[in-house]
Design a protein around this motif. Structure first.
Motif, mmCIF file in Angstrom:
data_model
loop_
_atom_site.group_PDB
_atom_site.id
_atom_site.type_symbol
_atom_site.label_atom_id
_atom_site.label_comp_id
_atom_site.label_asym_id
_atom_site.label_seq_id
_atom_site.Cartn_x
_atom_site.Cartn_y
_atom_site.Cartn_z
ATOM 1 N N ALA A 108 0.826 -1.226 0.000
ATOM 2 C CA ALA A 108 0.000 0.000 0.000
ATOM 3 C C ALA A 108 0.852 1.265 0.000
ATOM 4 O O ALA A 108 0.333 2.366 -0.186
ATOM 5 N N ILE A 111 0.887 4.455 -2.534
ATOM 6 C CA ILE A 111 -0.001 5.632 -2.460
ATOM 7 C C ILE A 111 0.824 6.923 -2.375
ATOM 8 O O ILE A 111 0.449 7.941 -2.940
ATOM 9 N N PHE A 114 1.652 9.180 -5.419
ATOM 10 C CA PHE A 114 0.597 9.905 -6.126
ATOM 11 C C PHE A 114 0.413 11.333 -5.611
ATOM 12 O O PHE A 114 -0.488 12.031 -6.052
ATOM 13 N N LEU A 276 -0.734 7.601 6.417
ATOM 14 C CA LEU A 276 -0.751 8.748 5.496
ATOM 15 C C LEU A 276 0.286 9.792 5.903
ATOM 16 O O LEU A 276 1.031 10.309 5.069
#
Length: 519
Positions: A108, A111, A114, A276
């Protein structure tokens, strides 16, 4: 393995001073984040220790520093309130860490790739401005918020700006003098003249700033007490004095919470937000890295997951890669993971044996270090640089900065991302088809993928082609051409003879070009 060891030894003279700087920045932040989270103060220290001693080696990044993140404080505060106990919250931290490890194995981490560069630079500039806003009260001796990392916590932007204006009015002379001189030391130590002298480069500027602050306050207490700095403006650490006392501070999770469904929703929230923040920080650190090394993001998720599992098991707050400490590391000349590890060692040694002396450090010195870091992240030159790059880069950059300042880190980045993607799509939309003219000859070229979204642009270009000329439609570079585009070209070819336009097609099979059903 030998080459890695040689790398660490080669840069030891840069990494150890950088580790000292990171330690000086991290120490009050670990305490401040814990205080703002409504958690035991020592839980912030434990998270900082795990970030330095464990995650620095598990991570694939050489310069990233991990520890308790200010961006998670609201979530932590609400989670402890919701669960009704710190022990239950620790269990959710362990589960969140396990989930991050799974995300790492599921790859993951991609991400992070991007996020547009303008958004990441905007995040860095916003964090720089927040640092300046949040540290000014410490620098002037105004009674400021305990935190001061990369988020506003429970506060609104309005209250932070209000506090900043009050801080400039409620100046404490001694504190302000310490911070001004500390800033001057840092600026001078960062100048080209000082950097040319090898002996000066061995001593980090922030260490001098701290020595100045401690020395001034000791002298002030003795000779001019009206300028002395009060205890509330000094670092405040629990004095442990022994390893046994340290171990007594550790806390196990409360495993009886396993049957509480709230544990799992909190764990998922922590895992997602922490991941994140980590990925954004890693992207930003890669951009700041003077060697332009690229950290493997999936490994980073596993490293942070491992850190959170261990931190939760021994009573620590959740961990992420944190940009403020990482920036301080890079600005101080850190080159490898040894700097981050050494900051963890110093945290351990300091809380065990030297809390009494660390409590003599004025917060104004630490504020000066962070003010300088904030300025470097939000240099006016960066705004000028993005303005010169054009609106496609400048608008996502300033919108990200403004959105983070007015909301918080993650909401601001989400707004910046939406803006960034809009400009990327707009640029790709216009780049898909080009029309060029040479005398009475026109060239309409299709680039890469041309979808139905480009139909309006194609029609606009075809209308611009004048009567009685030659038009070459070149599709050699197009990897994909939508049926709507082929129909529009077919319709134009049917109407072209009436306008005296000679159309030639290259790179597109003629049998694919069919006019729309109306013809």
């Amino acid at each position: 393995m030998t080459s890695q060891l040689n790398l660490y030894l080669k840069h030891l003279h840069q990494d150890l001073p950088a580790g000292i700087v990171v330690f000086l920045v991290a120490l009050p932040l670990c305490l401040g984040v814990a205080l703002a989270s409504g958690a035991p103060l020592f839980s912030g220290i434990i998270a900082g220790l795990i970030g330095g001693l464990l995650v620095s080696w598990a991570s694939g990044s050489q310069l990233s520093v991990s520890g308790p993140a200010a961006g998670l404080t609201v979530i932590v505060f609400e989670a402890i309130e919701t669960l009704g106990g710190f022990g239950g919250f620790l269990l959710s931290v362990v589960l969140a860490g396990g989930l991050q490890i799974v995300l790492g194995f599921l790859k993951a981490g991609v991400i992070g790739a991007f996020f547009p560069a303008a958004v990441i630079k905007g995040m860095l500039a916003a964090i720089g401005l927040i640092l300046i806003i949040k540290q000014t009260p410490h620098a002037t001796g105004f009674d400021a918020s305990p935190e001061g990392d990369e988020s506003y916590m429970q506060e609104t932007a309005e209250s932070s700006f209000f506090e900043l204006s009050e801080a400039l009015e409620g100046i404490t002379p001694g504190v302000t003098l310490v911070s001004i001189v500390a800033l001057l030391i840092l600026v001078i130590w960062d100048s080209a003249f000082v950097k040319r002298v090898k002996a000066f480069r061995l001593v980090p500027g922030p260490l001098l700033a701290v020595i100045w602050g401690v020395g001034f306050n000791v002298a002030a207490l003795r000779y001019f007490p009206e300028l002395a700095i009060s205890e509330k403006h000094l670092v405040s650490l629990p004095e442990l004095g022994s390893t046994a006392n340290f171990l007594n501070q550790l806390r196990l999770p409360d495993f009886s919470y396993f049957d509480n469904p709230k544990i799992y929703s909190i764990a998922v929230t922590i895992a997602v937000i922490a991941s994140l923040e980590t990925l954004l920080s890693i992207e930003a650190v890669d951009k700041l890295d003077p060697h332009k090394r690229v950290a493997p993001t999936n490994r980073e998720l596993k490293a942070q997951g491992l850190g959170n599992v261990v931190s939760g098991l021994i009573g620590g707050l959740p961990i992420t890669a944190v940009i403020v400490r990482s920036s301080a590391n890079i600005n101080a000349g850190g080159q490898t993971r040894v700097a981050s590890f050494f900051h963890g060692v110093l945290l351990m040694v300091s809380v065990l044996f030297f809390a009494k002396y660390l409590n003599m450090i004025p917060l104004a010195c630490l504020a000066a270090i962070l003010l300088q870091t904030g300025y470097k992240l939000a240099k006016p030159g960066m705004f000028v640089e993005f303005y010169r790059k054009g609106w496609n880069q400048f608008l996502p950059f300033v919108i990200t900065v403004g959105a983070i300042l007015l909301t918080d880190l993650l909401v601001g980045i989400a707004i910046g991302m939406i803006c960034g993607f809009f400009f990327v799509l707009r640029a790709n939309f216009h780049a898909a088809i080009t029309l060029t003219q040479h005398g009475e000859h026109y060239l309409l070229r299709l680039h890469k993928d041309v979808s139905f979204l480009n139909k309006a642009l194609l029609r606009k270009y075809l209308q611009e082609v004048p009567d009685d000329c030659e038009l070459l439609i070149d599709g050699y570079k197009a990897q994909f051409v939508d049926l709507d585009i082929l129909e529009t070209i077919g319709d134009f070819m049917l109407a072209a003879p009436d306008r005296g336009i000679v159309v030639e097609i290259q790179g597109i099979p003629l049998e694919d070009i069919t006019p729309s059903a109306g013809h």
